[in-house]
Design a protein around this motif. Structure first.
Motif: not given
Ligand SMILES: *Cc1c(COP(=O)(O)O)cnc(C)c1O
Length: 383
Positions: A118-125, A149-155
């Motif tokens: 939440k501290q960074h814009p979407k797409g930052f991580f 929700e944030y478009g992240l992958w998970i390992i």
């Protein structure tokens, strides 16, 4: 009393015979055992695809490449893990962001991760590396929701948790590394882990595209598959299509892995019995035992306690030939990561955990009398 270590492998006559058989065969590597090991392991974990590799770190490295990690990639992970869970991002030039752990599960705290997001814009991580620390399964259902929700992958670093599982909202068993929530998972077959092949690792996924990429990357980025070739000059022809590595597991190691896998369930049960005895022994003492909540089945790679005088207990056990260990020194406090800007105080929960954590002997061949000796020694120290 002979020395008792925090973890060790168990090799049977059957294991030895399976290795000898390969040594007498036509293939020491790149033979039929690798595929068999992969299929049996995928079946054990309950995923579609498995790729055997040289070690758990190679598994993490290849996974990061396959997910496209580069210098502009930002990845969140836990500081309470083996360094490789973070290093794999660095191998590809990516940036590691540590988030703090939960004080009871010792796993990456989803609330801290969400706060960071939440501290960074979407797409930052771009991704998260979660770790089933000590063998305790991460709540991947919750992480998957957040990641989507944030478009992240998970390992999922499942090096500690083969055989561990969660029961999901629908009452279904979800084994660690089964690929239903994380994009990809990694395992290690180092001798202290559940299944030993000397060095060795496995990547599991349900994603066919990732799977094929990983196969290619494991062996120099070279393919001979006729349908993948750009040209074809004849039977000898192969192409190097990407910059890959030699991260193969040998047939010798695969044979050992296949043989070890047969005993995995039985040995996991033994780990859980050992944990139960420790739990009971320490119940009324000033020792914090591992948390296990409803619907989570702990795979107990490690049995981690929290004690006030950790150094005192560590040394006392050592004097009595019991070699406990500390898992882990927070990764962000290593000189390498400090030099990248991390410092003491950044992750207070992880740092407090480190002050008090101690891993007691935990391996399937630990004898009842040996465990009683460990327990008695700890009780004597606390008198
Ligand atoms: C052991 C381990 C690794 C690395 O595996 P190797 O086979 O030793 O390279 C990575 N992550 C975790 C959490 C581990 O415990």
């Amino acid at each position: 009393m002979k020395p008792i270590y925090y973890g060790r492998q168990e090799i049977t006559e059957e294991d030895i015979q399976s290795v000898v058989e390969v040594l007498k065969s036509d293939f020491l590597t790149q033979g039929p055992k690798i595929k068999v090991f992969e299929e049996k392991f995928a079946n054990y974990i309950g995923c579609n695809y498995a790729v055997a590799v040289a070690n758990g770190t190679a598994a993490l490295h290849l996974t990061c490449i396959a997910l496209g990690v580069n210098k502009d990639t930002r990845v969140i992970t836990t500081p309470i893990t083996f360094a490789a869970s973070a290093n794999c991002v660095r191998y590809c030039g990516g940036q590691v962001y540590f988030a703090d752990i939960d004080k009871d599960s010792y796993l990456l705290d989803i609330n801290k991760v969400e706060k960071l997001l939440k501290q960074h814009p979407k797409g930052f991580f771009h991704g998260i590396v979660v770790v089933d620390f000590a063998g305790y399964p991460v709540n991947l259902e919750a992480f998957k929701k957040l990641a989507d929700e944030y478009g992240l992958w998970i390992i999922e670093d499942a090096c500690h948790s083969p055989g561990g599982y969660r029961v999901d909202n629908k009452g279904k068993k979800q084994s660690c590394g089964n690929g239903n929530y994380a994009d990809v998972a990694v395992f290690s077959f180092h001798p202290v882990k559940h299944i030993a092949t000397g060095e060795g690792g496995m990547i599991t996924t349900n994603n066919k595209i990732l799977y094929e990429k990983l196969l290619l990357l494991r062996t120099h980025g070279i393919t001979k598959e006729p349908h993948l070739l750009k040209e074809n000059h004849g039977g000898w022809y192969y192409e190097m299509q990407e910059l890959g590595y030699n991260y193969r597991l040998t047939d010798i190691q695969s044979a050992l892995g296949i043989s070890q896998l047969k005993k995995a369930d039985e040995r996991l049960k033994k780990r859980q019995e050992i944990a139960k005895r420790y739990d009971k022994a320490f119940k009324n003492m000033k020792i914090k035992i591992p948390q296990v909540i409803k619907n989570f089945s702990h795979a107990y790679h490690l049995y981690v306690i929290q004690v006030k005088d950790r150094l005192g207990l560590y040394n006392y056990l050592k004097q009595h030939t019991i070699f406990a260990q500390v898992h882990y020194i927070p990764v962000h406090l290593f000189p390498y990561y400090k030099q990248l800007g991390w410092k003491k105080g950044d992750l207070p929960v992880a740092e407090q955990f480190y002050e008090k954590c101690l891993s007691l002997p935990m391996y399937p061949s630990l004898k009842y009398e040996e465990q009683q000796y460990v327990i008695k020694t700890i009780k004597n120290f606390n008198k």
